[in-house]
Design an enzyme around this catalytic site. Structure first.
Site, PDB file in Angstrom:
ATOM      1  N   ASP A  36      -5.356  -5.060  -9.527  1.00  0.00           N
ATOM      2  CA  ASP A  36      -5.945  -5.604  -8.299  1.00  0.00           C
ATOM      3  C   ASP A  36      -7.417  -5.179  -8.245  1.00  0.00           C
ATOM      4  OD1 ASP A  36      -6.259  -6.705  -5.796  1.00  0.00           O
ATOM      5  OD2 ASP A  36      -5.421  -4.979  -4.746  1.00  0.00           O
ATOM      6  N   GLN A  95     -15.891  -4.274  -0.175  1.00  0.00           N
ATOM      7  CA  GLN A  95     -14.713  -3.971   0.652  1.00  0.00           C
ATOM      8  C   GLN A  95     -15.066  -3.067   1.833  1.00  0.00           C
ATOM      9  OE1 GLN A  95     -11.651  -2.101  -1.734  1.00  0.00           O
ATOM     10  NE2 GLN A  95     -10.320  -1.670   0.019  1.00  0.00           N
ATOM     11  N   LYS A 110     -11.707  -8.194  -2.885  1.00  0.00           N
ATOM     12  CA  LYS A 110     -10.521  -8.293  -3.751  1.00  0.00           C
ATOM     13  C   LYS A 110     -10.338  -9.694  -4.342  1.00  0.00           C
ATOM     14  CE  LYS A 110      -8.398  -4.298  -2.349  1.00  0.00           C
ATOM     15  NZ  LYS A 110      -7.779  -3.272  -3.216  1.00  0.00           N
ATOM     16  N   TYR A 157       0.906  -1.154   0.000  1.00  0.00           N
ATOM     17  CA  TYR A 157       0.000   0.000   0.000  1.00  0.00           C
ATOM     18  C   TYR A 157       0.937   1.193   0.000  1.00  0.00           C
ATOM     19  CZ  TYR A 157      -4.143   2.447   2.108  1.00  0.00           C
ATOM     20  OH  TYR A 157      -5.222   3.250   2.394  1.00  0.00           O
ATOM     21  N   GLU A 215      -1.400  -1.256 -10.585  1.00  0.00           N
ATOM     22  CA  GLU A 215      -0.275  -1.649  -9.736  1.00  0.00           C
ATOM     23  C   GLU A 215       0.809  -2.314 -10.574  1.00  0.00           C
ATOM     24  OE1 GLU A 215      -1.130  -3.830  -6.189  1.00  0.00           O
ATOM     25  OE2 GLU A 215      -3.100  -2.919  -5.885  1.00  0.00           O
ATOM     26  N   HIS A 245      -2.024   7.556  -2.992  1.00  0.00           N
ATOM     27  CA  HIS A 245      -3.169   6.640  -2.943  1.00  0.00           C
ATOM     28  C   HIS A 245      -3.659   6.465  -1.505  1.00  0.00           C
ATOM     29  CE1 HIS A 245      -5.787   3.234  -3.632  1.00  0.00           C
ATOM     30  NE2 HIS A 245      -5.086   2.512  -2.771  1.00  0.00           N
ATOM     31  N   GLU A 290      -7.327  -1.373  -9.866  1.00  0.00           N
ATOM     32  CA  GLU A 290      -6.222  -0.710  -9.182  1.00  0.00           C
ATOM     33  C   GLU A 290      -4.984  -0.897 -10.039  1.00  0.00           C
ATOM     34  OE1 GLU A 290      -5.944  -1.963  -5.032  1.00  0.00           O
ATOM     35  OE2 GLU A 290      -7.390  -0.402  -4.504  1.00  0.00           O
ATOM     36  N   THR A 308      -2.003   0.313  -5.263  1.00  0.00           N
ATOM     37  CA  THR A 308      -2.356   1.269  -6.314  1.00  0.00           C
ATOM     38  C   THR A 308      -1.319   2.390  -6.363  1.00  0.00           C
ATOM     39  OG1 THR A 308      -4.638   0.842  -5.792  1.00  0.00           O
ATOM     40  CG2 THR A 308      -4.190   2.783  -7.149  1.00  0.00           C
TER      41      THR A 308
END
Lengths: 426, 426
Positions: free
Chosen positions: B242, B249, B262, B137, B210, B142, B208, B358
């Protein structure tokens, strides 16, 4: 498919100790290294480990559709993929082979030598190659206790808890079999007055008394299974110690959940006791209020009455049982957990493992972790050797045991134990 | 070991399009099904897929210590276990084989037929068997945006964020290669006024943007690796989507983190671009203030300047690029992430995957998710076909791309794409 192997009247030509966890009616599955350093899949009856690879080569599974090398593997994954019908056929056949009046193996010394091992001749391994490991949080008492300690006693249970079998993804790589020693983890902890986080060996090392179930290939990506079907995909259960470093966990876990506070090690008992073997120990779970959403509703007894205990054995000392709990306290059943896990289309594979979360009961001696038993160290436990424990110390071995009993029949799990070694200095 | 393959002056006897993501200096690794339905490990140069299994059988890797079947596998895990020195030897050798003046394969039509495939003849697979998948993370922008949207704009960044590369365990089973369609997930969402949770297809389906790195066997349980050593254990990178169901969530993630929001699917690009190939694109990361604890301190450039983009293509429509970001925005480097992941003794294995989280940049068009780009739907995006998007709709394909450029050299990742299909009705 009848569960012939469960027949409580069955006795064996093997010499089986009374009060064993592994009577003729258990027949669990595991993986071990033999005295010849060969890895094989096996079962256990009394104090004998039985080499299923050898039994299969000698033709004892004739008539059951099995590949030649199904038991000559370092994990049960392929056998578990064969599905419930095959598990039952094999378990029933094993029971037949060792049945008192069956002379085939009993009177063949050469075969017995190849098949039977005493426990000191073998070394138990991890029974499955665990692809994904999920840990639920399914004991209401535990969730309430942790909520009180970590957050707010007035609102201990979060609003989602009674609606969702809350769970999270755990680390597979660090799951180890009973007996493997564990290094005390090092990590960051909450900052002191100068704002700099603490760093060093965990000071609040804990166990979590759990059980875990092992699945077969359940669903393809995008599909789901119902609560009703879910148990068809559960191969069996193990005891599970979800070691936890409370100080590391407390600092890291918001907002994405536990990470390094858990991933340093998790211990499982090496024999997977099949769900079939536990059939006669079904019981009602706690009443579920509010009523779960339809996809989580269940109509039969999906809980199991399994007594659980955790003990601490100091270095060179005698052990003290510190917790007595029961798997039946689970608010959310395994069937509900698996249905929830797949409702979004997440695929579940053979060898995946799902932990129950710490299983705490309603009384203070039934709490499944030191965090709860000592109320975060406020009420240290007295051990039999006179010492006190707030959390787990270097040199301590934590031993978990589990068994069910009914009408004189006992089905058990053996031990799930691990010893804490000092942290490796930086 | 010199990185000969990185030499920008090297050209090939293969016909390579200009502006390709896969020039002679890339040489990524992947797994594909050939036109004969054989699974093999391969590389890609320009628009050719190259069968490394066939090359090895034909003797082109003579002198490099490799097992006979190292490339005839359905995953790169064993090759990755061979370690950095072997990766470099193989990558340099591949470069040599295709070098303009090397006639050995160039002039052997029989061999070329066995080794070279056009892209329409192959089907890319997942390149590794992913044991554990961790998602970090690590973009400050983000984390700040999400903190503002989900929690409190005044205290968007939680106190631990600047101290710890926050991460969590993700689901391995549902990681799929680019091109695999995805069913919209079903799940519980926050209760309405009557207290009953919502249930049904996600209404806030998001991507997301990534990247993720793939590791080799890094450390045994109980051991750790330093930031300085960490990159020796990173094989390479892929693009990573992702997928996230924001409504699922939001209801489930307190206190144990994201789970079913997820785990329904995560998409990766199929070619692993080696860390070696990215060597000349190193750059400084953002300044880290406060100074990290010693175990997280780094002394060299551990970030990489990789342009990232995400596009939405409606069913039968043209695509619209909706986000332009860069991997260099990562606050915590991959080396710091891996050092943190192992500081508690957690073992990391060959084929494990670690996502960046992200990657959002400082400007509004550089945000890496719809949640941020539309500020939770408040500012819908206009697509080129005139339609608007708050989140991702059924029939939409999300396409991610990534590449680095310097002095005319371009190293890219190809595409990471996935199309959303309607939920399967209950």
């Amino acid at each position: 498919m009848p569960l012939t192997a469960n027949d409580p009247t069955r006795t064996s030509w093997l010499d089986i100790p009374t009060h064993t966890d592994f009577p003729m009616q258990n027949i669990p599955f595991g993986v071990f290294l033999t005295r010849d350093d060969i890895i094989t899949i096996g079962t256990r009856i009394g104090d004998y480990a039985i080499d299923l690879g050898a039994l299969h080569q000698l033709g004892y599974f004739e008539g059951i559709q099995l590949t030649d090398d199904i038991f000559l593997q370092d994990s049960l994954n392929d056998f578990i993929s064969d599905g419930k019908k095959t598990w039952r056929l094999v378990r029933n056949r094993i029971s037949d082979i060792f049945l008192k009046d069956n002379s085939k193996l009993r009177d063949n010394e050469e075969h017995r030598k190849q098949v039977l091992f005493t426990l000191d001749e073998i070394e138990m391994q991890l029974p499955v190659d665990i692809g994904d490991y999920t840990d639920f949080y399914a004991s209401k008492e535990h969730a309430t206790n942790v909520g009180s300690l970590f957050r707010d006693p007035e609102n201990a249970l979060l609003p989602n808890w009674l609606r969702i079998p809350i769970g999270y993804h755990g680390r597979s790589s660090s799951i180890i079999p009973s007996g493997t020693p564990i290094r005390r983890p090092i990590g960051q902890t909450k900052p002191g007055d100068d704002g700099t986080p603490g760093f060093g060996p965990s000071k609040l090392l804990d166990f979590e008394l759990e059980m875990a179930f092992i699945t077969t290939d359940t669903n393809d990506l995008g599909k789901r299974v119902s609560v009703k079907e879910a148990e068809d995909y559960i191969f069996g259960l193990v005891l599970f110690n979800d070691w936890s470093a409370r100080d590391i966990q407390a600092w890291e876990y918001v907002p994405l959940g536990p990470f390094l506070g858990k991933s340093f090690a998790s211990t499982i008992s090496p024999w997977i006791v099949t769900l079939d073997a536990l059939e006669s120990f079904r019981t009602e779970g706690p009443a579920q209020e509010p009523t779960p959403l339809p996809y989580l509703q269940q109509s039969k007894k999906n809980n199991f009455d399994i007594h659980l205990e955790a003990a601490i054995q100091p270095e060179n000392g005698e052990e003290t049982v510190v917790a007595n709990s029961n798997f039946k306290y689970m608010y959310w059943s395994m069937a509900q957990q698996l249905a929830h896990h797949t409702v979004n289309g997440c695929n579940v594979r053979s060898g995946d493992m799902m932990g129950s979360g710490t299983i705490s009961g309603p009384t203070k001696d039934s709490y499944g972790s030191m965090l709860e038993l000592t109320w975060r160290g406020q009420n240290p436990l007295k051990l039999n050797d006179g010492s006190e424990r707030k959390f787990i110390e270097d040199g301590d071995t934590v031993i978990m045991r589990a068994h069910c009993t009914r009408n004189g029949l006992r089905i058990g799990f053996g031990e799930c134990s691990g010893k804490i070694l000092p942290a490796i200095p930086f």
